[in-house]
Design a protein around this motif. Structure first.
Motif, PDB file in Angstrom:
ATOM      1  N   ARG A   1       0.829  -1.199   0.000  1.00 25.17           N
ATOM      2  CA  ARG A   1       0.000   0.000   0.000  1.00 25.17           C
ATOM      3  C   ARG A   1       0.867   1.255   0.000  1.00 25.17           C
ATOM      4  O   ARG A   1       0.595   2.208  -0.720  1.00 25.17           O
ATOM      5  N   GLN A   2       1.938   1.249   0.796  1.00 25.88           N
ATOM      6  CA  GLN A   2       2.817   2.409   0.834  1.00 25.88           C
ATOM      7  C   GLN A   2       3.574   2.572  -0.480  1.00 25.88           C
ATOM      8  O   GLN A   2       3.783   3.690  -0.937  1.00 25.88           O
ATOM      9  N   ALA A   3       3.965   1.468  -1.087  1.00 29.48           N
ATOM     10  CA  ALA A   3       4.664   1.536  -2.371  1.00 29.48           C
ATOM     11  C   ALA A   3       3.739   2.092  -3.446  1.00 29.48           C
ATOM     12  O   ALA A   3       4.151   2.898  -4.286  1.00 29.48           O
ATOM     13  N   ALA A   4       2.475   1.675  -3.433  1.00 28.83           N
ATOM     14  CA  ALA A   4       1.512   2.169  -4.409  1.00 28.83           C
ATOM     15  C   ALA A   4       1.229   3.654  -4.178  1.00 28.83           C
ATOM     16  O   ALA A   4       1.086   4.422  -5.128  1.00 28.83           O
ATOM     17  N   ALA A   5       1.165   4.072  -2.931  1.00 33.94           N
ATOM     18  CA  ALA A   5       0.910   5.480  -2.623  1.00 33.94           C
ATOM     19  C   ALA A   5       2.111   6.337  -3.002  1.00 33.94           C
ATOM     20  O   ALA A   5       1.960   7.487  -3.397  1.00 33.94           O
ATOM     21  N   GLY A   6       3.307   5.777  -2.908  1.00 33.10           N
ATOM     22  CA  GLY A   6       4.515   6.515  -3.259  1.00 33.10           C
ATOM     23  C   GLY A   6       4.603   6.787  -4.740  1.00 33.10           C
ATOM     24  O   GLY A   6       5.139   7.793  -5.175  1.00 33.10           O
ATOM     25  N   LYS A   7       4.084   5.886  -5.563  1.00 30.09           N
ATOM     26  CA  LYS A   7       4.129   6.075  -7.010  1.00 30.09           C
ATOM     27  C   LYS A   7       3.177   7.160  -7.449  1.00 30.09           C
ATOM     28  O   LYS A   7       3.465   7.888  -8.379  1.00 30.09           O
ATOM     29  N   GLY A   8       2.014   7.261  -6.842  1.00 36.54           N
ATOM     30  CA  GLY A   8       0.899   8.119  -7.120  1.00 36.54           C
ATOM     31  C   GLY A   8       0.981   9.217  -8.143  1.00 36.54           C
ATOM     32  O   GLY A   8       0.175  10.116  -8.106  1.00 36.54           O
ATOM     33  N   ASP A   9       1.900   9.236  -9.091  1.00 36.24           N
ATOM     34  CA  ASP A   9       2.008  10.288 -10.093  1.00 36.24           C
ATOM     35  C   ASP A   9       1.106  10.015 -11.295  1.00 36.24           C
ATOM     36  O   ASP A   9       1.499  10.234 -12.433  1.00 36.24           O
ATOM     37  N   GLY A  10      -0.085   9.516 -11.049  1.00 35.77           N
ATOM     38  CA  GLY A  10      -0.992   9.237 -12.136  1.00 35.77           C
ATOM     39  C   GLY A  10      -0.743   7.879 -12.778  1.00 35.77           C
ATOM     40  O   GLY A  10      -1.477   7.461 -13.658  1.00 35.77           O
ATOM     41  N   GLU A  11       0.304   7.212 -12.373  1.00 33.35           N
ATOM     42  CA  GLU A  11       0.575   5.875 -12.903  1.00 33.35           C
ATOM     43  C   GLU A  11      -0.312   4.856 -12.209  1.00 33.35           C
ATOM     44  O   GLU A  11      -0.625   5.001 -11.047  1.00 33.35           O
ATOM     45  N   THR A  12      -0.667   3.857 -12.948  1.00 32.76           N
ATOM     46  CA  THR A  12      -1.354   2.756 -12.296  1.00 32.76           C
ATOM     47  C   THR A  12      -0.286   1.819 -11.758  1.00 32.76           C
ATOM     48  O   THR A  12       0.652   1.476 -12.466  1.00 32.76           O
ATOM     49  N   PRO A  13      -0.388   1.427 -10.509  1.00 33.34           N
ATOM     50  CA  PRO A  13       0.632   0.533  -9.959  1.00 33.34           C
ATOM     51  C   PRO A  13       0.575  -0.816 -10.664  1.00 33.34           C
ATOM     52  O   PRO A  13      -0.497  -1.311 -10.997  1.00 33.34           O
ATOM     53  N   GLU A  14       1.732  -1.385 -10.929  1.00 37.79           N
ATOM     54  CA  GLU A  14       1.761  -2.668 -11.606  1.00 37.79           C
ATOM     55  C   GLU A  14       1.177  -3.744 -10.698  1.00 37.79           C
ATOM     56  O   GLU A  14       1.284  -3.670  -9.475  1.00 37.79           O
ATOM     57  N   ALA A  15       0.517  -4.688 -11.305  1.00 39.96           N
ATOM     58  CA  ALA A  15      -0.116  -5.748 -10.532  1.00 39.96           C
ATOM     59  C   ALA A  15       0.956  -6.605  -9.874  1.00 39.96           C
ATOM     60  O   ALA A  15       1.940  -6.960 -10.507  1.00 39.96           O
ATOM     61  N   PRO A  16       0.783  -6.908  -8.582  1.00 39.39           N
ATOM     62  CA  PRO A  16       1.773  -7.760  -7.937  1.00 39.39           C
ATOM     63  C   PRO A  16       1.742  -9.164  -8.528  1.00 39.39           C
ATOM     64  O   PRO A  16       0.701  -9.626  -9.005  1.00 39.39           O
ATOM     65  N   LYS A  17       2.879  -9.822  -8.537  1.00 39.23           N
ATOM     66  CA  LYS A  17       2.967 -11.163  -9.080  1.00 39.23           C
ATOM     67  C   LYS A  17       2.096 -12.096  -8.250  1.00 39.23           C
ATOM     68  O   LYS A  17       2.190 -12.114  -7.023  1.00 39.23           O
ATOM     69  N   LYS A  18       1.222 -12.810  -8.913  1.00 36.72           N
ATOM     70  CA  LYS A  18       0.294 -13.675  -8.215  1.00 36.72           C
ATOM     71  C   LYS A  18       1.018 -14.918  -7.708  1.00 36.72           C
ATOM     72  O   LYS A  18       1.700 -15.596  -8.459  1.00 36.72           O
ATOM     73  N   ARG A  19       0.885 -15.162  -6.415  1.00 37.48           N
ATOM     74  CA  ARG A  19       1.525 -16.318  -5.811  1.00 37.48           C
ATOM     75  C   ARG A  19       0.610 -17.519  -5.896  1.00 37.48           C
ATOM     76  O   ARG A  19      -0.600 -17.390  -5.796  1.00 37.48           O
ATOM     77  N   LYS A  20       1.200 -18.669  -6.061  1.00 31.58           N
ATOM     78  CA  LYS A  20       0.421 -19.899  -6.050  1.00 31.58           C
ATOM     79  C   LYS A  20       0.277 -20.351  -4.604  1.00 31.58           C
ATOM     80  O   LYS A  20       1.259 -20.600  -3.913  1.00 31.58           O
ATOM     81  N   GLU A  21      -0.951 -20.378  -4.126  1.00 30.74           N
ATOM     82  CA  GLU A  21      -1.212 -20.819  -2.771  1.00 30.74           C
ATOM     83  C   GLU A  21      -1.100 -22.320  -2.694  1.00 30.74           C
ATOM     84  O   GLU A  21      -1.700 -23.046  -3.488  1.00 30.74           O
ATOM     85  N   ARG A  22      -0.308 -22.798  -1.742  1.00 22.93           N
ATOM     86  CA  ARG A  22      -0.097 -24.226  -1.623  1.00 22.93           C
ATOM     87  C   ARG A  22      -0.532 -24.738  -0.258  1.00 22.93           C
ATOM     88  O   ARG A  22       0.159 -25.517   0.371  1.00 22.93           O
TER      89      ARG A  22
END
Length: 56
Positions: free
Chosen positions: A31-52
């Motif tokens: 959340r903090q990383a996404a808020a830090g980018k906030g220059d109108g960019e859409t934050p890149e989707a985090p890599k989806k982890r495979k739940e095991r």
């Protein structure tokens, strides 16, 4: 393990508490990383982890 929960009895509740704490910290960091980018960019989707299962 400095983050050991104090009021837990037994191994399973302690492991669950550690996992929940780690997950909350990870989400807060994202959340903090996404808020830090906030220059109108859409934050890149985090890599989806495979739940095991329960413990990862």
């Amino acid at each position: 393990m400095a983050d050991m929960p104090r009021n837990r009895h037994g191994l399973i509740p302690m492991l669950v508490a550690i996992r929940v704490t780690a997950e909350r910290r990870r989400r807060e960091a994202e959340r903090q990383a996404a808020a830090g980018k906030g220059d109108g960019e859409t934050p890149e989707a985090p890599k989806k982890r495979k739940e095991r299962g329960w413990f990862g």
